[in-house]
Write an enzyme that holds these catalytic residues in place. Structure first.
Site, PDB file in Angstrom:
ATOM      1  N   HIS A  61     -59.231 -17.854  26.257  1.00 20.95           N
ATOM      2  CA  HIS A  61     -58.905 -17.200  27.537  1.00 20.95           C
ATOM      3  C   HIS A  61     -57.667 -16.305  27.424  1.00 20.95           C
ATOM      4  O   HIS A  61     -57.009 -16.025  28.434  1.00 20.95           O
ATOM      5  CB  HIS A  61     -58.736 -18.253  28.651  1.00 20.95           C
ATOM      6  CG  HIS A  61     -57.615 -19.222  28.427  1.00 20.95           C
ATOM      7  ND1 HIS A  61     -57.687 -20.552  28.829  1.00 20.95           N
ATOM      8  CD2 HIS A  61     -56.383 -19.078  27.868  1.00 20.95           C
ATOM      9  CE1 HIS A  61     -56.546 -21.155  28.521  1.00 20.95           C
ATOM     10  NE2 HIS A  61     -55.744 -20.287  27.938  1.00 20.95           N
ATOM     11  N   HIS A 117     -51.709 -22.322  34.040  1.00 21.10           N
ATOM     12  CA  HIS A 117     -50.502 -22.114  33.234  1.00 21.10           C
ATOM     13  C   HIS A 117     -49.284 -21.976  34.151  1.00 21.10           C
ATOM     14  O   HIS A 117     -48.652 -20.930  34.215  1.00 21.10           O
ATOM     15  CB  HIS A 117     -50.653 -20.874  32.354  1.00 21.10           C
ATOM     16  CG  HIS A 117     -51.815 -20.910  31.403  1.00 21.10           C
ATOM     17  ND1 HIS A 117     -53.118 -20.733  31.817  1.00 21.10           N
ATOM     18  CD2 HIS A 117     -51.874 -21.106  30.066  1.00 21.10           C
ATOM     19  CE1 HIS A 117     -53.926 -20.810  30.766  1.00 21.10           C
ATOM     20  NE2 HIS A 117     -53.205 -21.035  29.694  1.00 21.10           N
ATOM     21  N   HIS A 176     -53.749 -21.702  18.130  1.00 19.40           N
ATOM     22  CA  HIS A 176     -52.674 -20.761  18.473  1.00 19.40           C
ATOM     23  C   HIS A 176     -51.402 -21.493  18.870  1.00 19.40           C
ATOM     24  O   HIS A 176     -51.441 -22.625  19.333  1.00 19.40           O
ATOM     25  CB  HIS A 176     -53.072 -19.738  19.551  1.00 19.40           C
ATOM     26  CG  HIS A 176     -53.356 -20.247  20.942  1.00 19.40           C
ATOM     27  ND1 HIS A 176     -54.289 -21.194  21.244  1.00 19.40           N
ATOM     28  CD2 HIS A 176     -52.836 -19.875  22.148  1.00 19.40           C
ATOM     29  CE1 HIS A 176     -54.346 -21.388  22.553  1.00 19.40           C
ATOM     30  NE2 HIS A 176     -53.465 -20.611  23.132  1.00 19.40           N
ATOM     31  N   GLU A 223     -55.536 -26.982  24.013  1.00 17.43           N
ATOM     32  CA  GLU A 223     -56.524 -26.493  24.994  1.00 17.43           C
ATOM     33  C   GLU A 223     -57.961 -26.813  24.556  1.00 17.43           C
ATOM     34  O   GLU A 223     -58.863 -26.868  25.383  1.00 17.43           O
ATOM     35  CB  GLU A 223     -56.362 -24.977  25.199  1.00 17.43           C
ATOM     36  CG  GLU A 223     -55.055 -24.618  25.902  1.00 17.43           C
ATOM     37  CD  GLU A 223     -54.830 -23.106  26.056  1.00 17.43           C
ATOM     38  OE1 GLU A 223     -54.011 -22.731  26.893  1.00 17.43           O
ATOM     39  OE2 GLU A 223     -55.477 -22.303  25.351  1.00 17.43           O
TER      40      GLU A 223
HETATM   41  C1  DHB Z   1     -51.778 -16.542  24.733  1.00 14.16           C
HETATM   42  C2  DHB Z   1     -52.835 -17.437  24.695  1.00 14.16           C
HETATM   43  C3  DHB Z   1     -53.025 -18.365  25.709  1.00 14.16           C
HETATM   44  O1  DHB Z   1     -54.007 -19.307  25.713  1.00 14.16           O
HETATM   45  C4  DHB Z   1     -52.195 -18.359  26.809  1.00 14.16           C
HETATM   46  O2  DHB Z   1     -52.460 -19.195  27.809  1.00 14.16           O
HETATM   47  C5  DHB Z   1     -51.133 -17.459  26.867  1.00 14.16           C
HETATM   48  C6  DHB Z   1     -50.931 -16.548  25.830  1.00 14.16           C
HETATM   49  C7  DHB Z   1     -51.580 -15.531  23.665  1.00 14.16           C
HETATM   50  O3  DHB Z   1     -52.317 -15.515  22.690  1.00 14.16           O
HETATM   51  O4  DHB Z   1     -50.668 -14.710  23.789  1.00 14.16           O
HETATM   52 FE    FE Z   2     -53.775 -20.778  27.521  1.00 10.84          FE
END
Ligand code: DHB
Ligand code: FE
Length: 279
Positions: A12, A59, A193, A240
């Site tokens: 997302h 978030h 990530h 996540e």
């Molecule tokens: C990013 C990814 C995410 O899942 C999020 O909630 C906020 C930022 C990113 O890759 O920058």
């Molecule tokens: Fe996220």
């Protein structure tokens, strides 16, 4: 009777929403991402579900440190778009399904999953970016959406196993709704990530590939991954991915993988997309 016909796993990444909203999808950096989602968008247009159950995380937009439900079901008529700091995304309001959502809460609580009932909530990129990726940029979203917000922002996050079990309970709940409806469950976020700290930018394609493989081959292995292992192996925000296990639990024992896409880079995220049909 209502039926869950398929599940969609998708990242997302908020920058994907910004790329669409600012007309940058054809830029060399973004073009491969949107090309990779094209078959999924076609699948969605062909499948035309009546309802999406969108398993996503907020978030710190709808909820903040004052109140953090572990599992919250959106029971409202509609959900407006959150302002995440640069104005709300220019996408349609999300239409809910209060009657079905109330039934899901009733069924889940009696099934011993203690859901938080949410009657007013704004939705952020965690919910709107998956809709954009799978539905494009229509004047109205093509179906109703029941948001299921999972806390993966403030520890402790629920385990993947608990999420999987909640998915199984959602399948029972949907199948006890008499109206003939087709339902697709989304599991969103991930894949590997980390967006802050010394390891910011970390991705782990081997971890992600094994996760995608085992969603259909060996979901039991995935339910055994403890929360700390997502963080260690695949970055702090890889937690996540427990929401993908919630989606997988809702599909029943047998699934067929009908599409997969994986790509780095997209902002800080390893972008993943999988479509699993219930068999
Ligand atoms: C990013 C990814 C995410 O899942 C999020 O909630 C906020 C930022 C990113 O890759 O920058
Ligand atoms: Fe996220």
């Amino acid at each position: 009777m209502a039926r869950i016909v398929a599940g969609v796993g998708t990242s997302h990444t908020p920058a994907i929403g910004a790329a669409v909203d600012n007309g940058k999808t054809d830029q060399p950096y973004w073009q491969p991402v949107f090309k990779g989602y094209e078959p999924a968008r076609q699948w969605m247009a062909k499948t035309r579900p009546d309802v999406i159950v969108m398993v996503y995380n907020d978030h710190v937009n709808a909820f903040d440190l004052k109140m953090i439900p572990t599992f919250a079901l959106g029971c409202a008529e509609e959900f407006t778009i959150a302002d995440e700091g640069w104005g709300p995304r220019p996408v349609p309001v999300v239409k809910g399904y209060p009657e079905l959502a109330a039934h899901l809460v009733q069924s889940l609580v009696l099934d011993e999953f203690d859901m938080t009932i949410v009657n007013e909530m704004q939705v952020d990129h965690g919910l709107t970016v998956p809709l954009t990726l799978l539905c494009g940029a229509p004047a109205e979203w093509p179906c109703r959406v029941i948001p299921l917000a999972v806390n993966v922002v403030q520890y402790p996050a629920p385990t993947g196993r608990r999420c999987y079990q909640l998915g199984q309970a959602i399948r029972r709940a949907v199948e006890s709704w008499e109206e003939d409806l087709t339902v697709v469950v989304f599991g969103t976020g991930g894949m590997s990530h980390q967006i802050q700290g010394p390891r910011a930018g970390l991705t782990n394609p081997a971890f992600d590939k094994a996760f995608l493989d085992d969603l259909s081959r060996d979901p039991q292995r995935l339910t055994g991954i403890p929360p700390i292992e997502y963080l260690r192996e695949a970055g702090a925000e890889a937690i996540e991915l427990v929401m993908w296990l919630l989606m997988r639990g809702a599909l029943g024992a047998k699934v067929e993988e009908v599409y997969r896409f994986y790509h780095i880079p997209a902002s800080s995220t390893a972008v993943g997309n999988i479509i699993l049909e219930s068999r």
